[in-house]
Design a protein around this motif. Structure first.
Motif, short mmCIF file in Angstrom:
data_model
loop_
_atom_site.label_atom_id
_atom_site.label_comp_id
_atom_site.label_asym_id
_atom_site.label_seq_id
_atom_site.Cartn_x
_atom_site.Cartn_y
_atom_site.Cartn_z
N GLY A 13 0.81 -1.21 0.00
CA GLY A 13 0.00 0.00 0.00
C GLY A 13 0.84 1.26 0.00
O GLY A 13 0.53 2.24 -0.70
N VAL A 14 1.95 1.25 0.76
CA VAL A 14 2.84 2.41 0.80
C VAL A 14 3.47 2.66 -0.57
O VAL A 14 3.53 3.80 -1.05
N VAL A 15 3.93 1.59 -1.20
CA VAL A 15 4.54 1.73 -2.53
C VAL A 15 3.53 2.25 -3.53
O VAL A 15 3.82 3.14 -4.34
N GLN A 16 2.32 1.72 -3.49
CA GLN A 16 1.30 2.17 -4.43
C GLN A 16 0.93 3.63 -4.19
O GLN A 16 0.71 4.39 -5.14
N LEU A 17 0.87 4.04 -2.93
CA LEU A 17 0.58 5.44 -2.62
C LEU A 17 1.66 6.35 -3.19
O LEU A 17 1.36 7.40 -3.77
N PHE A 18 2.91 5.93 -3.04
CA PHE A 18 4.00 6.72 -3.61
C PHE A 18 3.85 6.85 -5.12
O PHE A 18 4.01 7.94 -5.69
N VAL A 19 3.55 5.73 -5.79
CA VAL A 19 3.40 5.75 -7.25
C VAL A 19 2.31 6.71 -7.67
O VAL A 19 2.48 7.52 -8.59
N LEU A 20 1.16 6.67 -7.00
CA LEU A 20 0.04 7.52 -7.38
C LEU A 20 0.33 8.99 -7.16
O LEU A 20 0.03 9.83 -8.01
N VAL A 21 0.94 9.32 -6.02
CA VAL A 21 1.25 10.72 -5.73
C VAL A 21 2.33 11.23 -6.68
O VAL A 21 2.26 12.35 -7.20
N ALA A 22 3.35 10.39 -6.93
CA ALA A 22 4.41 10.79 -7.86
C ALA A 22 3.85 11.01 -9.26
O ALA A 22 4.24 11.95 -9.96
N LEU A 23 2.93 10.15 -9.67
CA LEU A 23 2.31 10.31 -10.99
C LEU A 23 1.53 11.61 -11.08
O LEU A 23 1.55 12.29 -12.12
N MET A 24 0.82 11.98 -10.03
CA MET A 24 0.08 13.24 -10.06
C MET A 24 1.02 14.42 -10.21
O MET A 24 0.74 15.37 -10.95
N ALA A 25 2.16 14.37 -9.52
CA ALA A 25 3.15 15.45 -9.64
C ALA A 25 3.72 15.50 -11.05
O ALA A 25 3.81 16.58 -11.66
N VAL A 26 4.10 14.34 -11.58
CA VAL A 26 4.67 14.27 -12.92
C VAL A 26 3.68 14.77 -13.96
O VAL A 26 4.02 15.56 -14.86
N GLN A 27 2.44 14.34 -13.85
CA GLN A 27 1.44 14.72 -14.84
C GLN A 27 1.06 16.19 -14.74
O GLN A 27 0.81 16.84 -15.76
#
Length: 268
Positions: free
Chosen positions: A222-236
């Motif tokens: 869950g922690v890894v997935q949260l990081f991926v989602l937040v990082a993707l929002m920043a990148v996008q």
């Protein structure tokens, strides 16, 4: 713990199911006459995309164990990923020679995040960790760049008269285009936002499932997935903002003959 091989065994049955699903997608696209704005049907594109995915994944499966052994090979592979993303995004947005500007929003979104991860030690300089993380971020930036660029240029073409009216009122060309294109380009953030809002309720994304299948605890997954989602929002968010600026300045356009000024860039 459920093994990955039990979930999706790599056998003839899986191959047959994949072939049937691809055939269904192609058939539906053909029967419904799904096509882009230039009446180019998507049935052939879907078939080719499926076949290319199979070939490319097979090649990557062979190469991945090779490139992770040395940093130069790893960096070369990452550059290849970036180059393919730029070419794909650029050609989705425009057919002219401004397509290479797609490199700017993708790099602007991905590079700072990857550098921050490396400097903080959260991701080591190892292919087994860096390649999938960077690939996810590049993929997210590619999607946002394509959606924002296409929507912005479509809006400028449709509402060209409003752009001219704004300039007649004293707006600079860049500001006039921004006012018209910004709402449409901003919609490129919606897929990422919806995925983040509904994670765990509607979908269990790939990073989460992959961690679980790899033996990680649900909490770590869950922690890894949260990081991926937040990082993707920043990148996008960065990618969309940069694409909007490029379109507004006339650097990324659909003009058949490129203007040498920043002014004439929104028409086809």
């Amino acid at each position: 713990m459920l093994a990955a091989a039990v979930l999706l065994p790599a056998n003839a049955t899986l191959g047959a199911v994949l072939a049937v699903l691809l055939a269904v997608a192609v058939t539906v696209a053909a029967l419904a006459r799904l096509a882009d704005g230039r009446e180019r049907g998507y049935a052939r594109a879907i078939a080719l995309a499926g076949l290319r995915a199979a070939v490319q994944l097979a090649a990557v499966s062979v190469l991945i164990g090779w490139v992770v052994r040395a940093v130069p090979l790893l960096l070369g592979f990452l550059l290849l990923m970036f180059a393919v993303a730029v070419r794909t995004a650029g050609r989705r947005i425009t057919d002219n020679d401004t397509w290479w500007w797609a490199a700017v929003p993708i790099a602007a979104g991905v590079l700072p995040v990857v550098v921050a991860l490396l400097l903080t030690g959260l991701v080591p300089v190892k292919g087994i960790a860096l390649i999938p993380v960077t690939g996810i971020l590049i993929g997210g930036a590619l999607t946002a760049t394509v959606l924002a660029g296409r929507r912005a240029l479509d809006e400028l073409r449709t509402r060209h008269g409003e752009v001219e009216a704004a300039m007649a009122l004293g707006f600079l060309p860049r500001d006039a285009r921004l006012e018209i294109a910004r709402p449409a380009a901003s919609d490129a953030l919606l897929p990422g936002l919806d995925q983040t809002r509904t994670v765990g309720l509607v979908t269990l994304p790939g990073a989460f499932v992959g961690m679980l299948l790899g033996g990680a605890s649900p909490l770590l997954a869950g922690v890894v997935q949260l990081f991926v989602l937040v990082a993707l929002m920043a990148v996008q968010a960065v990618a969309v903002a940069v694409v909007l600026e490029l379109v507004a300045r006339g650097l990324l356009d659909r003009s058949r003959t490129r203007s040498r000024t920043l002014g004439g860039a929104e028409g086809e």
